[in-house]
Design a protein around this motif. Structure first.
Motif, PDB file in Angstrom:
ATOM      1  N   SER A  60       0.681  -1.384   0.168  1.00  0.00           N
ATOM      2  CA  SER A  60       0.188  -0.151  -0.529  1.00  0.00           C
ATOM      3  C   SER A  60       0.927   1.299  -0.259  1.00  0.00           C
ATOM      4  O   SER A  60       1.669   1.119   0.793  1.00  0.00           O
ATOM      5  N   PRO A  61      -0.077   2.463  -0.362  1.00  0.00           N
ATOM      6  CA  PRO A  61       1.531   3.395  -0.297  1.00  0.00           C
ATOM      7  C   PRO A  61       1.618   4.223   0.583  1.00  0.00           C
ATOM      8  O   PRO A  61       1.999   5.905   1.104  1.00  0.00           O
ATOM      9  N   THR A  62       0.199   3.664   1.122  1.00  0.00           N
ATOM     10  CA  THR A  62      -0.114   4.735   2.416  1.00  0.00           C
ATOM     11  C   THR A  62      -0.148   3.733   4.181  1.00  0.00           C
ATOM     12  O   THR A  62      -0.961   2.637   3.401  1.00  0.00           O
ATOM     13  N   PHE A  63      -0.301   4.322   4.868  1.00  0.00           N
ATOM     14  CA  PHE A  63      -0.311   3.738   5.646  1.00  0.00           C
ATOM     15  C   PHE A  63      -1.405   3.575   6.815  1.00  0.00           C
ATOM     16  O   PHE A  63      -1.972   3.266   7.505  1.00  0.00           O
ATOM     17  N   ASP A  64      -2.352   4.489   6.214  1.00  0.00           N
ATOM     18  CA  ASP A  64      -3.983   4.748   6.957  1.00  0.00           C
ATOM     19  C   ASP A  64      -4.790   4.377   6.523  1.00  0.00           C
ATOM     20  O   ASP A  64      -4.780   2.641   6.219  1.00  0.00           O
ATOM     21  N   GLU A  65      -6.113   4.536   6.532  1.00  0.00           N
ATOM     22  CA  GLU A  65      -7.560   3.353   6.667  1.00  0.00           C
ATOM     23  C   GLU A  65      -7.123   3.470   5.379  1.00  0.00           C
ATOM     24  O   GLU A  65      -8.068   2.050   4.625  1.00  0.00           O
ATOM     25  N   ALA A  66      -6.966   3.746   3.914  1.00  0.00           N
ATOM     26  CA  ALA A  66      -6.345   3.534   2.543  1.00  0.00           C
ATOM     27  C   ALA A  66      -5.817   1.930   2.413  1.00  0.00           C
ATOM     28  O   ALA A  66      -5.880   1.594   1.234  1.00  0.00           O
ATOM     29  N   SER A  67      -4.798   1.532   3.518  1.00  0.00           N
ATOM     30  CA  SER A  67      -4.155   0.995   3.311  1.00  0.00           C
ATOM     31  C   SER A  67      -5.108  -0.584   3.188  1.00  0.00           C
ATOM     32  O   SER A  67      -4.980  -1.926   2.709  1.00  0.00           O
ATOM     33  N   LEU A  68      -6.349  -0.754   4.120  1.00  0.00           N
ATOM     34  CA  LEU A  68      -7.631  -1.019   4.025  1.00  0.00           C
ATOM     35  C   LEU A  68      -7.965  -1.666   2.881  1.00  0.00           C
ATOM     36  O   LEU A  68      -7.949  -3.253   2.493  1.00  0.00           O
ATOM     37  N   GLY A  69      -8.522  -0.600   2.247  1.00  0.00           N
ATOM     38  CA  GLY A  69      -8.738  -0.423   0.435  1.00  0.00           C
ATOM     39  C   GLY A  69      -8.207  -1.104  -0.724  1.00  0.00           C
ATOM     40  O   GLY A  69      -8.219  -1.912  -1.317  1.00  0.00           O
ATOM     41  N   PHE A  70      -6.682  -0.872  -0.159  1.00  0.00           N
ATOM     42  CA  PHE A  70      -5.775  -1.146  -1.108  1.00  0.00           C
ATOM     43  C   PHE A  70      -5.933  -3.015  -0.834  1.00  0.00           C
ATOM     44  O   PHE A  70      -5.735  -3.428  -2.053  1.00  0.00           O
ATOM     45  N   PHE A  71      -5.479  -3.031   0.265  1.00  0.00           N
ATOM     46  CA  PHE A  71      -4.758  -4.652   0.035  1.00  0.00           C
ATOM     47  C   PHE A  71      -6.467  -5.722  -0.323  1.00  0.00           C
ATOM     48  O   PHE A  71      -5.916  -6.519  -0.213  1.00  0.00           O
ATOM     49  N   LEU A 104      -2.977  -0.722  14.979  1.00  0.00           N
ATOM     50  CA  LEU A 104      -2.416   0.516  13.920  1.00  0.00           C
ATOM     51  C   LEU A 104      -3.253  -0.230  12.836  1.00  0.00           C
ATOM     52  O   LEU A 104      -3.159  -1.627  12.300  1.00  0.00           O
ATOM     53  N   VAL A 105      -3.330   0.200  12.158  1.00  0.00           N
ATOM     54  CA  VAL A 105      -4.533   0.261  10.495  1.00  0.00           C
ATOM     55  C   VAL A 105      -3.675  -0.608  10.048  1.00  0.00           C
ATOM     56  O   VAL A 105      -4.297  -0.843   8.854  1.00  0.00           O
ATOM     57  N   TYR A 106      -2.566  -0.414   9.389  1.00  0.00           N
ATOM     58  CA  TYR A 106      -1.554  -0.466   8.440  1.00  0.00           C
ATOM     59  C   TYR A 106      -2.049  -2.205   8.538  1.00  0.00           C
ATOM     60  O   TYR A 106      -1.633  -2.881   7.757  1.00  0.00           O
ATOM     61  N   TYR A 107      -1.484  -2.539   9.803  1.00  0.00           N
ATOM     62  CA  TYR A 107      -1.249  -3.833  10.480  1.00  0.00           C
ATOM     63  C   TYR A 107      -2.626  -4.813  10.420  1.00  0.00           C
ATOM     64  O   TYR A 107      -2.414  -5.881   9.857  1.00  0.00           O
ATOM     65  N   ARG A 108      -3.632  -4.131  10.496  1.00  0.00           N
ATOM     66  CA  ARG A 108      -5.249  -4.959  10.555  1.00  0.00           C
ATOM     67  C   ARG A 108      -5.414  -4.904   8.988  1.00  0.00           C
ATOM     68  O   ARG A 108      -5.625  -6.048   8.833  1.00  0.00           O
ATOM     69  N   ALA A 109      -4.743  -3.953   7.955  1.00  0.00           N
ATOM     70  CA  ALA A 109      -5.088  -4.508   6.917  1.00  0.00           C
ATOM     71  C   ALA A 109      -4.239  -5.972   5.927  1.00  0.00           C
ATOM     72  O   ALA A 109      -4.330  -5.836   5.612  1.00  0.00           O
TER      73      ALA A 109
END
Length: 244
Positions: A60-71, A104-109
């Motif tokens: 994911s290019p970001t570590f925020d909430e958008a990472s969930l959608g990316f993965f 950590l939202v990125y770890y959840r992603a």
């Protein structure tokens, strides 16, 4: 064996391709620069044509909430295309302890990425690695100013990228694990201690201040980022890597 490496031009992917090619495999790197976009699916069908294995190292290019959608989107696209192409093994790279740091939202992603793979139609393997040596500079920069670097005393067991790449390549060459292989470096450090070692080795005179609220990894408590029993322990030590 033909192995499609998505994200094959990045830090880990380029080394995975090199290792696989040296072992006599047909390892083909794919990325945005080669016309393959896992997020949109563009170029994916051609990239997987005739592949026995697909290794997904995109991030994911970001570590925020958008990472969930990316993965979510990229794994859906990958598994749909891999099933259609008859790929027999899908491999992803994740993080040791990712499921233990839900704040950590990125770890959840990353856990979401793992779960989608597990529930999918393609036999799979997950490689979970600890933090890379190569990312320590970014960790230091996150909470630094001109005179100090604030770091938590979070326990970490960092690993060299080349050792991660070797582990991913080894898994890709084997039968699907239908499970997870954990890999880690040979030494455990408190992150603030690791910062002092790094700055000293580079002649950087900034002072490391222990601050257990500083930076992303402050959210990890205890030994959640440390490899547990059964993990593969790499050989490269951090100080040895620093001297290179």
């Amino acid at each position: 064996m033909k192995i499609a490496v998505i994200g094959g031009t990045g830090l880990i992917g380029s080394q995975v391709v090199k290792i696989l090619t040296a072992s006599g495999q047909e390892a083909v790197p794919h990325s945005l620069s080669t016309g393959v976009d896992l997020l949109s699916g563009q170029g994916l069908r051609d990239a997987l044509a005739g592949a026995d294995v697909v290794v997904n190292l995109t991030n994911s290019p970001t570590f925020d909430e958008a990472s969930l959608g990316f993965f979510h989107e990229t794994m859906d696209n990958l598994l749909t295309a891999a099933e259609a192409a008859g790929v027999g093994h899908a491999v992803i790279l994740s993080i040791v302890g990712a499921d233990q740091v839900p704040s950590l939202v990125y770890y959840r992603a990353k856990v979401l990425q793992e779960d989608i793979l597990k529930a999918g139609p393609v036999p799979y393997s997950i490689v979970r690695a600890t933090q890379f040596f190569e990312f320590i500079d970014a960790v230091l920069t996150e909470t630094a100013d001109e005179t100090t670097v604030r770091l938590p005393a979070t326990l970490v067991q960092p690993i060299a990228a080349v050792d991660v790449a070797q582990a991913v390549a080894d898994v890709g060459l084997g039968a699907p694990l239908q499970g997870t292989r954990n890999i880690a470096g040979p030494e455990v450090f408190a992150l603030d201690e690791l910062g002092r070692i790094t700055l000293a080795a580079r002649g950087d005179h900034r002072v490391v201040v222990t601050d257990n609220s500083a930076g992303m990894l402050a959210a990890a408590s205890g030994d959640v980022l440390i490899a547990k029993e059964g993990a593969v322990i790499a050989k490269t030590a951090y100080r040895e890597w620093l001297t290179r």
